[in-house]
Design an enzyme around this catalytic site. Structure first.
Site, PDB file in Angstrom:
ATOM      1  N   CYS A 189       4.893  -6.217  -4.852  1.00  0.00           N
ATOM      2  CA  CYS A 189       3.954  -6.986  -4.041  1.00  0.00           C
ATOM      3  C   CYS A 189       2.997  -7.849  -4.854  1.00  0.00           C
ATOM      4  CB  CYS A 189       3.178  -6.068  -3.100  1.00  0.00           C
ATOM      5  SG  CYS A 189       2.003  -4.941  -3.897  1.00  0.00           S
ATOM      6  N   HIS A 249      -1.635  -2.221  -1.742  1.00  0.00           N
ATOM      7  CA  HIS A 249      -0.679  -3.259  -1.386  1.00  0.00           C
ATOM      8  C   HIS A 249      -1.388  -4.605  -1.251  1.00  0.00           C
ATOM      9  CE1 HIS A 249       2.722  -5.315   0.244  1.00  0.00           C
ATOM     10  NE2 HIS A 249       2.162  -5.476   1.430  1.00  0.00           N
ATOM     11  N   ASP A 260       2.966 -12.168   3.957  1.00  0.00           N
ATOM     12  CA  ASP A 260       3.340 -11.094   3.042  1.00  0.00           C
ATOM     13  C   ASP A 260       4.818 -11.228   2.685  1.00  0.00           C
ATOM     14  OD1 ASP A 260       3.667  -8.804   1.585  1.00  0.00           O
ATOM     15  OD2 ASP A 260       3.044  -7.415   3.177  1.00  0.00           O
TER      16      ASP A 260
END
Length: 261
Positions: free
Chosen positions: A74, A111, A123
């Site tokens: 991420c 995250h 995302d």
């Protein structure tokens, strides 16, 4: 903040196979770019698992994910995407999420997610069956993306992203709108990539989500999960795994990553 002046935008756009349409509105371009990134750059943790230091500056991210055609997790994916969006004139705010995946309890926020133009959850770095395209920051409005359906809940300043799986709303992660900077992400990244309790320092992971299914490789097991809850699993040999990584995930990982069981 995002050092987008250091980005080779043309090389990135070539990597993801996306050509912006000057006549398209900003939301259409954002959706198209989000989908193109996900289709081209898979989630993977090979460097984390093997203890290879990962730098989060834009030139290093560009070298790994664009020039060397690797994937990332991420922090790598969303920081690169933040620089791209900033370069294209979007307002980008970094946020931090708490990965739930059905869990409860005291879970740290590890995250990286993005808020774009103050109205979109963006995302491209969530391997656990995340968004295919940006989701409006609006509560209680289910949104269909391919065969997947997503919803945001909002209570006491906390947003929770859920997907509809096997007949129920499954929590993926929650987040607040407190801004986070690349320096904040550096600290979270250090914990996530080095702490023994982190799930990323153990098995080799590669993941991608498309219109129909989530594809997940964990060491020598390949799993395909569909929104209706159906799951297909397949055990691989190390040789088969290298082929799957290349052909199904678009990844050419170093020999050290694919040789380990």
């Amino acid at each position: 903040m995002w050092n987008s002046d250091l980005l080779d935008l043309d090389a990135y756009l070539d990597r993801v196979g996306f050509t912006p349409d000057p006549a398209a509105d900003r939301a259409t371009t954002l959706r198209g770019l989000h989908r193109a990134h996900l289709a081209a750059i898979s989630f993977e943790n090979a460097d984390v698992r093997d203890g290879v230091p990962i730098a989060l500056d834009v030139p290093s991210l560009q070298d790994k994910l664009v020039a060397r055609r690797r994937g990332g997790y991420c922090f790598e994916q969303n920081l690169l995407f933040a620089a791209v969006l900033d370069r294209l004139g979007h307002e980008v705010t970094g946020l931090a999420g708490r990965v739930l995946l059905g869990r409860t309890g005291d879970i740290p926020r590890t995250h990286a997610v993005l808020r774009v133009d103050r109205r979109w959850l963006v995302d491209v770095g969530f391997g656990g069956g995340g968004l295919l395209e940006p989701l409006p920051l609006v509560a209680d409005e289910p949104t269909r993306q391919g065969d997947w359906t997503f919803r945001l809940d909002h209570a006491d300043g906390v947003w929770t992203l859920r997907s509809f799986q096997a007949g129920a709303w499954f929590p993926l992660y929650d987040f607040t709108e407190d801004p986070r900077t690349p320096a904040d992400y550096g600290i979270l990244h250090y914990y996530t990539s080095t702490h023994p309790a982190s799930s990323f320092v153990g098995p080799l992971l590669a993941q991608r989500t498309d219109e129909r299914a989530r594809h997940n490789l964990k060491d020598l097991e390949l799993t395909e999960t569909r929104p209706d809850g159906s799951v297909v699993k397949r055990s691989l040999t190390p040789e088969e795994r290298a082929t799957v990584l290349r052909e199904e995930f678009g990844l050419e990982l170093p020999d050290r990553a694919t040789a380990r069981a």
